[in-house]
Scaffold this active site. Structure first.
Site, PDB file in Angstrom:
ATOM      1  N   ARG A 170       0.838  -1.192   0.000  1.00 14.14           N
ATOM      2  CA  ARG A 170       0.000   0.000   0.000  1.00 14.14           C
ATOM      3  C   ARG A 170       0.880   1.253   0.000  1.00 14.14           C
ATOM      4  NH1 ARG A 170      -1.972  -3.548   4.020  1.00 14.14           N
ATOM      5  NH2 ARG A 170      -4.059  -4.392   3.581  1.00 14.14           N
ATOM      6  N   LYS A 194      -1.893  -2.416   7.947  1.00 10.37           N
ATOM      7  CA  LYS A 194      -3.064  -1.987   8.707  1.00 10.37           C
ATOM      8  C   LYS A 194      -3.073  -2.649  10.078  1.00 10.37           C
ATOM      9  CE  LYS A 194      -6.235  -0.904   4.913  1.00 10.37           C
ATOM     10  NZ  LYS A 194      -7.555  -1.204   4.295  1.00 10.37           N
ATOM     11  N   HIS A 261      -3.108   2.187  -5.982  1.00  6.40           N
ATOM     12  CA  HIS A 261      -3.777   0.946  -5.608  1.00  6.40           C
ATOM     13  C   HIS A 261      -3.946   0.036  -6.823  1.00  6.40           C
ATOM     14  CE1 HIS A 261      -5.297  -0.671  -1.890  1.00  6.40           C
ATOM     15  NE2 HIS A 261      -6.330  -1.224  -2.526  1.00  6.40           N
ATOM     16  N   ARG A 264      -1.174  -2.244  -6.974  1.00  7.39           N
ATOM     17  CA  ARG A 264      -1.367  -3.333  -6.003  1.00  7.39           C
ATOM     18  C   ARG A 264      -2.252  -4.425  -6.615  1.00  7.39           C
ATOM     19  NH1 ARG A 264      -1.314  -4.474  -0.449  1.00  7.39           N
ATOM     20  NH2 ARG A 264      -3.268  -5.140   0.510  1.00  7.39           N
ATOM     21  N   HIS A 287      -3.580  -9.049   3.639  1.00  9.43           N
ATOM     22  CA  HIS A 287      -5.026  -9.102   3.845  1.00  9.43           C
ATOM     23  C   HIS A 287      -5.333  -9.950   5.079  1.00  9.43           C
ATOM     24  CE1 HIS A 287      -5.963  -8.280  -0.687  1.00  9.43           C
ATOM     25  NE2 HIS A 287      -5.821  -7.167   0.008  1.00  9.43           N
ATOM     26  N   TYR A 296      -9.288 -11.051  -6.659  1.00  6.24           N
ATOM     27  CA  TYR A 296      -8.293 -11.146  -7.725  1.00  6.24           C
ATOM     28  C   TYR A 296      -8.455 -12.427  -8.539  1.00  6.24           C
ATOM     29  CZ  TYR A 296      -6.299  -7.352  -5.067  1.00  6.24           C
ATOM     30  OH  TYR A 296      -6.128  -6.164  -4.401  1.00  6.24           O
TER      31      TYR A 296
END
Length: 315
Positions: A170, A194, A261, A264, A287, A296
């Site tokens: 990110r 995150k 993004h 990504r 994730h 994806y």
């Protein structure tokens, strides 16, 4: 959580207090919301952005239901109904539902509510748009077309583009990289994702060479900082600057509406196209849920179908 907060939140007035004023009930609800957000921060370890989202949703809810004694399924449905009438997006509705459910479950488990009132609140299904993906040749051209004002900035921008595509990290993670986070020998990079979750991500030869070239001139731009990438003032680069770098390269390459993004998304899709396992891609991207990574697979399947329809004589 302070003792005064606990006493207010756990008082008998908290659950449908007969004769309690609306202002008292509102104050109790706001106290609980603040305590819940503190729980998300200190216990669960959610990111500051996620906590801000929860707080915003729950304060919006509090204005609609006017107090903890009205925290019931009918009132919550009415709150969501008003949001629908106002034309809120399906994503916003889903986020509000998730906020209410998480708060309700926490409040019930801690004895602040008799029942988990929001457990039956239905979250609307979201039609996810497939992310913009670059083809392999297009991606190669993109990362080689940094549009920079000086030779030093060109080397920096090229390293940024290569690293974003090589790792799928990110923008915030890229901006937070320090010099000691890079293991040039093993071609590994440590990033903070995150919820302050740390992970180690590999990068390839192209990114390695771009980083090596940038490191040769970095000290000419950096001013007393350990940041890997710096801006024009010599301090740690920020997300806005990175987006400008991506946008400029996109215009040179002739790609419209490309964001960091998108790189990504592109990295993840190309990994799957190349045979990488979905669990490995999940770990690489950081994730927390496999469901997030699975989008994806839809992208890969769509690209496979397009290739089949174009190339197979019996398509």
């Amino acid at each position: 959580m302070g003792e005064s907060k606990k006493m207010v939140a756990r008082s008998d007035k908290n659950v449908s207090p007969s004769g309690a004023s609306s202002s008292v009930s509102m104050a109790q609800l706001h106290t609980l919301i603040d305590d819940f957000c503190e729980h998300l921060d200190l216990v669960v370890g959610r990111s500051s952005a996620t906590i801000r989202g929860y707080r915003s949703d729950l304060y919006s809810m509090s204005e609609a239901i006017r107090g903890i004694d009205n925290f019931t399924l009918p009132y919550l449905r009415q709150w969501m109904g008003v949001a629908v009438e106002e034309g809120k997006s399906r994503a916003t509705l889903a986020r509000r539902t998730a906020s209410a459910k998480a708060f309700s479950s926490w409040a019930q488990k801690n004895g602040y509510l008799k029942t988990d009132a929001a457990a039956r609140l239905v979250s609307p299904k979201i039609n996810r748009d497939l992310p913009k993906i670059l083809g392999e040749q297009q991606a190669s051209e993109f990362v080689e077309n940094a549009a920079s004002a000086s030779a030093e900035e060109f080397l920096r921008d090229s390293a940024i583009l290569e690293l974003l595509y090589a790792t799928g990290i990110r923008v915030a993670e890229l901006c937070g990289i320090d010099l000691l986070d890079i293991d040039h020998g093993r071609r590994m990079i440590r990033v903070l994702g995150k919820g302050d979750k740390e992970r180690v991500v590999p990068f390839g030869e192209a990114a390695h060479m771009a980083l090596k070239s940038w490191m040769e001139v970095r000290n000419e731009m950096a001013q007393n900082t350990n940041a890997l990438f710096v801006g024009v003032r010599g301090q740690r680069i920020n997300a806005r600057q990175v987006r400008r770098i991506v946008d400029k390269a996109a215009k040179v390459t002739g790609v419209e509406h490309l964001s960091p993004h998108s790189l990504r998304h592109t990295a993840a899709t190309h990994l799957l196209d190349g045979g990488a396992d979905l669990r490995q891609v999940q770990e690489l991207l950081g994730h927390s849920s496999m469901q997030t990574t699975q989008i994806y697979t839809h992208v890969s399947n769509k690209r496979l179908l397009e290739a089949f329809n174009k190339a197979h004589p019996r398509a």
